[in-house]
Scaffold this active site. Structure first.
Site, PDB file in Angstrom:
ATOM      1  N   ASN A  39      49.841 -28.374  86.454  1.00 55.34           N
ATOM      2  CA  ASN A  39      49.309 -27.907  85.179  1.00 55.34           C
ATOM      3  C   ASN A  39      48.748 -26.493  85.347  1.00 55.34           C
ATOM      4  OD1 ASN A  39      48.268 -28.432  82.336  1.00 55.34           O
ATOM      5  ND2 ASN A  39      46.422 -27.697  83.371  1.00 55.34           N
ATOM      6  N   GLU A  40      49.279 -25.564  84.575  1.00 58.25           N
ATOM      7  CA  GLU A  40      48.725 -24.207  84.481  1.00 58.25           C
ATOM      8  C   GLU A  40      48.389 -23.567  85.824  1.00 58.25           C
ATOM      9  OE1 GLU A  40      45.487 -24.123  81.655  1.00 58.25           O
ATOM     10  OE2 GLU A  40      46.782 -24.733  80.003  1.00 58.25           O
ATOM     11  N   GLU A  70      34.901 -30.381  80.023  1.00 59.30           N
ATOM     12  CA  GLU A  70      35.665 -29.141  79.848  1.00 59.30           C
ATOM     13  C   GLU A  70      35.326 -28.144  80.965  1.00 59.30           C
ATOM     14  OE1 GLU A  70      38.355 -28.114  78.251  1.00 59.30           O
ATOM     15  OE2 GLU A  70      37.995 -26.166  79.137  1.00 59.30           O
ATOM     16  N   GLU A 128      50.401 -28.936  75.622  1.00 62.22           N
ATOM     17  CA  GLU A 128      49.001 -28.862  75.172  1.00 62.22           C
ATOM     18  C   GLU A 128      48.892 -27.877  74.023  1.00 62.22           C
ATOM     19  OE1 GLU A 128      45.960 -27.884  78.071  1.00 62.22           O
ATOM     20  OE2 GLU A 128      46.804 -29.285  79.529  1.00 62.22           O
ATOM     21  N   TYR A 188      47.195 -21.820  73.656  1.00 63.29           N
ATOM     22  CA  TYR A 188      45.901 -21.800  72.952  1.00 63.29           C
ATOM     23  C   TYR A 188      45.707 -20.566  72.079  1.00 63.29           C
ATOM     24  CZ  TYR A 188      44.786 -26.045  75.333  1.00 63.29           C
ATOM     25  OH  TYR A 188      44.820 -27.344  75.743  1.00 63.29           O
ATOM     26  N   TRP A 222      45.980 -31.477  72.701  1.00 59.06           N
ATOM     27  CA  TRP A 222      44.863 -31.466  73.633  1.00 59.06           C
ATOM     28  C   TRP A 222      43.611 -31.570  72.787  1.00 59.06           C
ATOM     29  CZ3 TRP A 222      44.456 -32.037  78.760  1.00 59.06           C
ATOM     30  CH2 TRP A 222      43.132 -31.967  79.266  1.00 59.06           C
TER      31      TRP A 222
HETATM   32  S1  NCW Z   1      40.288 -24.128  80.379  1.00 56.75           S
HETATM   33  C1  NCW Z   1      41.810 -24.245  79.845  1.00 56.75           C
HETATM   34  N1  NCW Z   1      42.256 -25.400  79.295  1.00 56.75           N
HETATM   35  C2  NCW Z   1      41.452 -26.352  78.674  1.00 56.75           C
HETATM   36  C3  NCW Z   1      41.341 -27.540  79.594  1.00 56.75           C
HETATM   37  O1  NCW Z   1      40.602 -28.571  79.032  1.00 56.75           O
HETATM   38  C4  NCW Z   1      42.676 -28.095  80.044  1.00 56.75           C
HETATM   39  O2  NCW Z   1      42.505 -28.926  81.150  1.00 56.75           O
HETATM   40  C5  NCW Z   1      43.613 -26.956  80.393  1.00 56.75           C
HETATM   41  O3  NCW Z   1      44.910 -27.430  80.634  1.00 56.75           O
HETATM   42  C6  NCW Z   1      42.248 -26.651  77.480  1.00 56.75           C
HETATM   43  O4  NCW Z   1      43.596 -26.462  78.025  1.00 56.75           O
HETATM   44  C7  NCW Z   1      43.552 -25.890  79.306  1.00 56.75           C
HETATM   45  N2  NCW Z   1      42.575 -23.215  79.905  1.00 56.75           N
HETATM   46  C8  NCW Z   1      42.083 -22.005  80.384  1.00 56.75           C
HETATM   47  C9  NCW Z   1      42.684 -20.881  79.635  1.00 56.75           C
HETATM   48  C10 NCW Z   1      41.982 -19.654  80.111  1.00 56.75           C
HETATM   49  C11 NCW Z   1      42.915 -18.553  80.415  1.00 56.75           C
HETATM   50  C12 NCW Z   1      42.172 -17.521  81.168  1.00 56.75           C
HETATM   51  C13 NCW Z   1      42.936 -16.261  81.349  1.00 56.75           C
HETATM   52  C14 NCW Z   1      42.178 -15.278  82.188  1.00 56.75           C
HETATM   53  C15 NCW Z   1      42.834 -13.951  82.274  1.00 56.75           C
END
Ligand code: NCW
Length: 444
Positions: free
Chosen positions: A163-164, A408, A355, A296, A401
């Site tokens: 994930n990400e 969080e 998501e 997002y 999501w």
């Molecule tokens: S923090 C984040 N999220 C939230 C989290 O609850 C979930 O687990 C993640 O998959 C909601 O969806 C994701 N994402 C962080 C995005 C921040 C991007 C920062 C970029 C910095 C340059």
């Protein structure tokens, strides 16, 4: 309200550390998030995932809520330290048994299980040996993937490896906002990226060997929009675009790193390029059955020479904001989906939005949460998906999501993303108005 294609997958998503709790039960080992959340000053209000939504004990109640909502799919993550408490070697039967029982509970409710192997909770034992800075972690992930595959491949609808990985790199290894809290600049950032990508490719191989049918990844995407017409902002946006949108996709779908990233790393951290060994990109480019898109908000970019990204990201002026302060810009989801099609053409596998959602300042009054802004958010983002499909993107599903409010990350319990309200004192679940809205939307 636009029609979505027949067979469209209606899902919701969660992640293990954000909902399970029971961190010391069932033989689970420690993860980097246990360590990080118990380090003073790291998480808002000193919150931890020790109990979270207590989903480990309440999963049957939670699956019943999913059934009531009318979901056809549920995306959850598997806690690596439940399956391998030391991150390597022996597997923990009790850990696998939990995901086995969850999978069966979902199938009995008519809901497809979509597991993710890694949603950020790296076993602490592996972090002690360097975590994603250490190439060996990729080999350990391959073993772990095979163990999970052997257990679940006969019943899981779609596996996601990571994930990400961008967020792990950016917030975990460069900015130090997430576990493991490193601030290592581009050298450490690139090392964490390459080893996650390698882990992904090796896990695809392992999952297929174990009989998995559908294998993909859940990446996070954000169109990069320069904040002004200044050349510097355009250049910063192009650089962030390469890091955010191409670094974790070009190697998968084209078998090569984006030239802009290679230029950047060779300028600022040339030694990091030595981590790429011959054959790595072929491993990373293992064919995928689908691409998961987490979306997002767009990156609204101003040049910032102080940042390791060369860029500062702020909200989009004039747009509605969520409780987190993220901008509500559904057309940037359409752009994300059509950009993928434009860049990768027929090499882009079918897409699932794995998501999409928003935090809101929800309050429970007389048994009801009137989160109309969340219903509007999902409605607009589903319309954005329909618009991308009309322009040729092959999008086959949408996972909200999140199913329920949860931990969080660095924000602790202060940001609520759920369709279901969770009272963290009593663990009582209350479907929000958006739950009822989505139920009607799924019902057509
Ligand atoms: S923090 C984040 N999220 C939230 C989290 O609850 C979930 O687990 C993640 O998959 C909601 O969806 C994701 N994402 C962080 C995005 C921040 C991007 C920062 C970029 C910095 C340059």
């Amino acid at each position: 309200m636009s029609d979505l294609p027949a067979g469209f997958v209606w899902g919701a998503a969660t992640a293990a550390y954000q909902i399970e709790g029971a961190v010391a039960e069932g033989g689970r080992g420690a993860s980097v998030w246990d360590t990080f959340s118990h380090t003073a000053g790291r998480i808002k209000n000193g919150d931890t995932g020790d109990v979270a939504c207590d989903h480990f004990h309440r999963y049957k109640e939670d699956v019943a809520l999913m059934k009531e909502l009318g979901l056809t799919a549920y995306r959850f993550s598997i806690a690596w330290p439940r399956v391998q408490p030391e991150g390597r070697g022996r597997t923990n039967a009790a850990g696998l048994a939990f995901y086995d029982a969850l999978t069966d509970e979902l199938l009995n409710a008519g809901i497809q299980p979509w597991p993710t192997l890694f949603h950020w909770d790296l076993p602490q034992a592996l972090e002690d040996d360097g975590g994603w800075l250490n190439r060996d972690t990729a080999h350990r992930f391959e073993d772990y993937a095979f163990a999970v595959g052997e257990q679940l491949a006969d019943r899981a609808a779609g596996f996601m490896t990571l994930n990400e990985p961008f967020v792990v790199m950016a917030l975990g290894y460069m900015l130090g906002i997430h576990a493991p809290g490193h601030q290592l600049g581009l050298a450490g950032g690139f090392a964490s990226a390459h080893h996650q990508l390698l882990a992904h490719g090796m896990a695809v191989r392992a999952l297929r060997e174990a009989g998995a049918r559908q294998v993909g990844i859940a990446n996070n995407y954000a169109p990069a929009w320069p904040a002004t017409d200044r050349d510097a902002d355009h250049e910063a946006a192009a650089q962030l675009d390469a890091l955010h949108n191409h670094l974790f996709t070009d190697p998968l779908l084209r078998g090569q790193y984006p030239a802009a990233v290679l230029d950047l790393v060779s300028t600022h951290a040339p030694e990091a390029l030595n981590l790429i060994q011959s054959g790595d990109l072929a491993t990373i480019a293992a064919p995928l059955d689908f691409l998961g898109v987490n979306y997002y908000q767009p990156d609204h970019v101003t040049a910032d020479p102080q940042s390791p990204f060369g860029a500062k990201v702020e909200g989009v002026p004039g747009r509605e904001r969520t409780h987190f302060g993220w901008s509500v810009v559904p057309e940037a989801l359409t752009q994300t989906l059509t950009d993928l099609k434009a860049r990768y053409g027929d090499d882009c596998p079918p897409i699932y939005v794995t998501e999409s959602g928003c935090s809101q300042p929800d309050v429970l009054i007389d048994g009801r949460v009137r989160d109309e802004a969340r219903s509007r958010y999902h409605e607009a983002h589903l319309e954005a998906v329909a618009a991308a499909i009309a322009r040729g993107a092959d999008v086959r599903g949408y996972f909200a999501w999140s199913l329920m409010d949860n931990f969080e990350w660095a924000e602790g319990y202060s940001q609520r993303f759920g369709l279901v309200y969770v009272d963290f004192e009593t663990q009582e679940r209350t479907p929000k108005d958006s739950f009822h809205w989505l139920k009607r939307r799924i019902g057509g």
